[in-house]
Design a protein around this motif. Structure first.
Motif, PDB file in Angstrom:
ATOM      1  N   GLU B 107       1.017  -1.379   0.073  1.00 30.05           N
ATOM      2  CA  GLU B 107       0.275  -0.284   0.215  1.00 30.05           C
ATOM      3  C   GLU B 107       1.068   1.197  -0.044  1.00 30.05           C
ATOM      4  O   GLU B 107       0.655   2.388  -0.619  1.00 30.05           O
ATOM      5  CB  GLU B 107      -0.722   0.078   1.244  1.00 30.05           C
ATOM      6  CG  GLU B 107      -1.762  -1.293   1.161  1.00 30.05           C
ATOM      7  CD  GLU B 107      -3.269  -1.061   0.697  1.00 30.05           C
ATOM      8  OE1 GLU B 107      -3.383  -0.196  -0.361  1.00 30.05           O
ATOM      9  OE2 GLU B 107      -3.886  -2.151   0.809  1.00 30.05           O
ATOM     10  N   LEU B 110       2.535   1.293  -3.496  1.00 29.52           N
ATOM     11  CA  LEU B 110       1.815   2.334  -4.266  1.00 29.52           C
ATOM     12  C   LEU B 110       1.168   3.662  -4.118  1.00 29.52           C
ATOM     13  O   LEU B 110       0.995   3.963  -5.610  1.00 29.52           O
ATOM     14  CB  LEU B 110       0.057   1.488  -4.510  1.00 29.52           C
ATOM     15  CG  LEU B 110       0.143  -0.048  -5.404  1.00 29.52           C
ATOM     16  CD1 LEU B 110      -0.432  -0.421  -5.033  1.00 29.52           C
ATOM     17  CD2 LEU B 110       0.893   0.227  -6.760  1.00 29.52           C
ATOM     18  N   GLY B 111       1.020   4.075  -2.649  1.00 32.79           N
ATOM     19  CA  GLY B 111       0.672   5.355  -2.241  1.00 32.79           C
ATOM     20  C   GLY B 111      -0.648   5.216  -2.059  1.00 32.79           C
ATOM     21  O   GLY B 111      -1.567   6.156  -1.478  1.00 32.79           O
ATOM     22  N   THR B 112      -1.062   4.028  -2.597  1.00 31.86           N
ATOM     23  CA  THR B 112      -2.823   3.723  -1.752  1.00 31.86           C
ATOM     24  C   THR B 112      -3.117   3.754  -0.140  1.00 31.86           C
ATOM     25  O   THR B 112      -4.150   4.165   0.637  1.00 31.86           O
ATOM     26  CB  THR B 112      -3.328   2.219  -2.313  1.00 31.86           C
ATOM     27  OG1 THR B 112      -2.106   1.420  -1.843  1.00 31.86           O
ATOM     28  CG2 THR B 112      -3.409   2.509  -3.477  1.00 31.86           C
ATOM     29  N   ARG B 114      -1.970   6.628   1.632  1.00 34.10           N
ATOM     30  CA  ARG B 114      -2.590   7.288   2.173  1.00 34.10           C
ATOM     31  C   ARG B 114      -4.595   7.994   1.763  1.00 34.10           C
ATOM     32  O   ARG B 114      -4.361   8.426   2.565  1.00 34.10           O
ATOM     33  CB  ARG B 114      -1.584   8.610   0.309  1.00 34.10           C
ATOM     34  CG  ARG B 114      -0.703   8.787   0.312  1.00 34.10           C
ATOM     35  CD  ARG B 114      -0.387  10.105   0.138  1.00 34.10           C
ATOM     36  NE  ARG B 114      -0.455  10.160  -1.759  1.00 34.10           N
ATOM     37  CZ  ARG B 114       0.450   9.319  -2.549  1.00 34.10           C
ATOM     38  NH1 ARG B 114       1.779   9.052  -1.412  1.00 34.10           N
ATOM     39  NH2 ARG B 114       0.416   9.535  -3.630  1.00 34.10           N
ATOM     40  N   ASN B 115      -4.493   7.548   0.361  1.00 33.39           N
ATOM     41  CA  ASN B 115      -6.105   7.254   0.278  1.00 33.39           C
ATOM     42  C   ASN B 115      -7.079   6.418   1.004  1.00 33.39           C
ATOM     43  O   ASN B 115      -7.837   6.896   1.177  1.00 33.39           O
ATOM     44  CB  ASN B 115      -5.944   6.274  -2.050  1.00 33.39           C
ATOM     45  CG  ASN B 115      -5.976   7.448  -2.335  1.00 33.39           C
ATOM     46  OD1 ASN B 115      -5.044   7.932  -2.191  1.00 33.39           O
ATOM     47  ND2 ASN B 115      -6.224   7.309  -3.945  1.00 33.39           N
ATOM     48  N   LEU B 116      -6.688   5.426   2.071  1.00 38.14           N
ATOM     49  CA  LEU B 116      -6.894   4.755   2.703  1.00 38.14           C
ATOM     50  C   LEU B 116      -7.395   5.828   3.841  1.00 38.14           C
ATOM     51  O   LEU B 116      -7.931   5.420   4.537  1.00 38.14           O
ATOM     52  CB  LEU B 116      -6.138   3.281   2.874  1.00 38.14           C
ATOM     53  CG  LEU B 116      -6.203   2.548   1.715  1.00 38.14           C
ATOM     54  CD1 LEU B 116      -5.140   1.259   2.482  1.00 38.14           C
ATOM     55  CD2 LEU B 116      -7.725   2.015   1.356  1.00 38.14           C
ATOM     56  N   LEU B 117      -6.220   5.835   4.339  1.00 40.61           N
ATOM     57  CA  LEU B 117      -5.878   6.482   5.533  1.00 40.61           C
ATOM     58  C   LEU B 117      -7.185   7.806   5.560  1.00 40.61           C
ATOM     59  O   LEU B 117      -7.335   9.110   7.236  1.00 40.61           O
ATOM     60  CB  LEU B 117      -4.429   7.324   6.031  1.00 40.61           C
ATOM     61  CG  LEU B 117      -3.625   5.742   6.286  1.00 40.61           C
ATOM     62  CD1 LEU B 117      -1.894   6.362   6.479  1.00 40.61           C
ATOM     63  CD2 LEU B 117      -4.520   4.810   7.022  1.00 40.61           C
ATOM     64  N   ILE B 285       3.314   9.353   6.797  1.00 37.55           N
ATOM     65  CA  ILE B 285       3.235   8.438   5.506  1.00 37.55           C
ATOM     66  C   ILE B 285       2.838   9.556   4.267  1.00 37.55           C
ATOM     67  O   ILE B 285       2.465  10.561   4.319  1.00 37.55           O
ATOM     68  CB  ILE B 285       1.169   8.369   5.868  1.00 37.55           C
ATOM     69  CG1 ILE B 285       1.267   7.530   6.376  1.00 37.55           C
ATOM     70  CG2 ILE B 285       1.074   7.336   3.999  1.00 37.55           C
ATOM     71  CD1 ILE B 285       1.900   5.976   6.769  1.00 37.55           C
ATOM     72  N   VAL B 286       4.359   9.630   3.890  1.00 35.48           N
ATOM     73  CA  VAL B 286       4.437  10.334   2.931  1.00 35.48           C
ATOM     74  C   VAL B 286       4.030   9.288   1.102  1.00 35.48           C
ATOM     75  O   VAL B 286       3.800   8.521   1.315  1.00 35.48           O
ATOM     76  CB  VAL B 286       5.881  10.443   2.414  1.00 35.48           C
ATOM     77  CG1 VAL B 286       6.034  11.448   3.836  1.00 35.48           C
ATOM     78  CG2 VAL B 286       6.855   9.733   2.926  1.00 35.48           C
TER      79      VAL B 286
END
Lengths: 319, 286
Positions: B107, B110-112, B114-117, B285-286
């Motif tokens: 996660e 992929l950067g996902t 960020r979206n989840l958080l 989270i970056v």
């Protein structure tokens, strides 16, 4: 044209106080930033690349912890109240990120499922509407791997549109879009603002601020150097008197004698800061001095010039 | 709306229906089991009984030999037990390492994440969903071997009442249930490793690095288990009692070692899950 003054903090959906981020190694990415975004505004968060915009946005959304200072979103403290606040906030942080092996629709469903307030019964329908709104209905079933950067960017905006939001925090929403896509996203932002959603959008493109924003803040090297309504910013810009003429020397002297300062001469024009005289006085004086006038008028500098003056740095200017 | 027109009234908070905290857990299972990679891993595991079965069939063995393998030709049911036992030292840990290493680091890369958080998933709930999906995967892995062993064993060999290690005989149906019990015990034996994998995965944004580090840890623990001079620490090592599953084939089953093994796994899982939680809830989270 009336411009609403900044509203009191109580009504502001996004406030920061002394927000600071110092990374390991001592580099200060964000330095004591006090933002106050008026409710219902389209707030342009402007600054060159590397000025601390994305770090600020990450702190707004609770992704990274501030070294000092505080954030309030929709009147509640972040990141403490994030589970209560973030369902009402749509976010796009630092470029689109998706599961490449899933379809656009499946990605939307996944991120919506992560929000425990989102109703599973309406999830598919809401995903359909969000895809429709960003013009991706036809690509809904296609794997994201096969999406262009522009399509991913629009899908990222669709994630933010899965629910009715009170605040949208968008990090460079038009990044990677072609001119047509950029126009569409700007229209979308204006639509959403028309519905009353407050929009906080970062950009390094001044054209974007000029076209869609009601308010703007300017970051430079981690510091917030300016924050006001776009109309106020414009009003502050002193118009410049520009005379287009082949008789550059005489024109310059004439204007100087009338008290025009900061004179600059180019191949075809003489320009300077006009004093309080009515503009026709300058025209009359120039004519009396036998200056052949090809063009004459007041020109307002663009926001771009102002911001370059403010930050001392160049911007990537669109088009 | 032109840039300078008066700002609109803010939206009233939309009414919200009830809470759906379990949707994320369902979505997590879809993520793990909706990937081709997972099915490849399960297919490899399903291939273990097939490989062993064919090898034994071709060797012309008649059963009655040493260990579970030796008994397969006499009773196909032992193919299940033999396959589970042979997958435990390598195939199963590899599969768990891949899925656990991917969990958070995937996660992150992929950067996902960020979206989840920002959805918001909540960091603790996301970690719990990842762990539940891992547990379900461990069960799916051993049950795959159980099912494949059942099919191949029954297809290639005679089956019948089961002679237990203690010398008594039980009917085939009960034998299958005991084999199912072994599959579950082995799945639970993998949870300590799953916990380590989850923790390592929370440290990095590179899934491959997380997998390599987890597997490296597994190998080091294996080597330590094999050095007799340090047998004082052996009871505390992850796989010291992994072979205790065979005690389910006694009559009555001997629970002592199995219980100690499961307790040890629970200990590893608790420690590393807590470490992963401490990491994920404090990390930038970056």
């Amino acid at each position: 044209m009336t411009q609403t003054q900044q509203q009191p903090a109580a009504g502001s959906p996004l406030v920061t106080r002394g927000l600071t981020k110092r990374f390991r190694g001592g580099q200060v990415a964000v330095d004591s930033v006090d933002l106050e975004v008026p409710a219902g505004s389209v707030f342009g968060f402007l600054g060159p690349n590397g000025s601390g915009k994305t770090t600020t946005i990450r702190m707004l959304l609770g992704l990274i912890a501030p070294t000092a200072g505080e954030v309030q979103l929709l009147g509640e403290p972040m990141p403490k109240a994030q589970l209560r606040v973030l369902p009402r906030v749509g976010a796009l942080v630092e470029g689109p990120a998706f599961y490449p092996f899933w379809s656009g629709q499946a990605n939307l469903l996944r991120f919506d499922a992560a929000d425990s307030t989102a109703d599973p019964r309406t999830r598919k329908a809401r995903a359909g509407e969000a895809l429709e709104r960003v013009g991706l209905s036809n690509a809904a079933g296609k794997k994201v791997r096969a999406y262009s950067l522009g399509m991913r960017q629009r899908l990222a905006i669709a994630v933010a549109l899965m629910q009715r939001r009170e605040l949208l925090v968008l990090d460079e929403p038009t990044n990677g879009l072609d001119p047509q896509g950029t126009r569409e996203v700007r229209h979308l932002i204006q639509d959403l603002a028309g519905d009353g959603t407050t929009i906080f959008t970062s950009t390094h493109l001044l054209a974007e601020v000029e076209q869609v924003c009601t308010h703007a803040a300017v970051m430079s090297r981690g510091k917030l150097i300016r924050q006001s309504s776009v109309a106020e910013l414009r009003a502050e810009l002193r118009p410049r008197l520009v005379v287009r003429t082949p008789d550059l020397g005489i024109a310059a002297e004439t204007l100087k004698s009338l008290g025009v300062t900061d004179l600059k001469t180019t191949d075809e024009t003489v320009e300077g800061d006009a004093v309080e005289l009515p503009i026709e006085k300058f025209a009359a004086a120039l004519v009396a001095a036998d200056v052949r006038i090809h063009g004459f008028g007041l020109e307002r500098p663009s926001l771009e010039e102002t911001f370059v003056a403010l930050t001392g740095e160049g911007f990537d200017v669109a088009q | 709306m032109s840039p300078s027109s008066a700002v609109a009234e803010p939206v009233a908070p939309a009414a919200r229906p009830g809470r759906y905290p379990l949707a994320l857990f369902r979505s997590e299972l879809q993520l793990v089991f909706g990937r081709a990679r997972t099915w490849v891993l399960l297919a490899v595991l399903a291939g273990v009984p097939l490989l062993i079965g064919i090898a034994i069939k071709l060797s012309g063995s008649e059963g009655g030999g040493e260990g579970f393998i030796g008994q397969v030709a006499g009773n196909g049911l032992f193919l299940i037990v033999a396959s589970l036992g042979l997958s435990l030292p390598f195939f199963l840990p590899t599969a768990v390492t891949v899925i656990a290493g991917e969990s958070l680091a995937g996660e992150s890369s992929l950067g996902t994440l960020r979206n989840l958080l920002t959805a918001p998933a909540g960091r603790s709930r996301l970690l719990a969903a990842k762990m539940v999906a891992l547990i379900v995967f461990c069960l799916a892995a051993t049950l795959t071997i159980w099912l494949s062993g059942l099919i191949v064993g029954f297809a290639l060999f005679p089956v019948g009442d089961v002679l237990l290690l203690s010398g008594t005989t039980i009917p085939l149906g009960e034998g299958l249930l005991r084999a199912l019990g072994i599959a579950v015990v082995i799945a639970l034996s993998l949870l300590g490793l799953a916990g380590i994998g989850l923790f390592v995965s929370s440290l990095t944004s590179t899934p491959l690095a997380a997998m390599a580090a987890t597997f490296g840890t597994f190998i080091v623990l294996g080597i330590l288990t094999a050095i007799p001079q340090i047998d004082v620490i052996h009871p505390w090592l992850l796989m010291f009692r992994w072979t205790s599953f065979a005690d389910l084939l006694r009559d009555p089953p001997y629970w002592g070692a199995i219980g100690k093994n499961l307790l040890l796994q629970a200990g590893y899982l608790t420690v590393f899950y807590a470490a992963a939680w401490a990491r994920i809830t404090s990390r930038d989270i970056v």
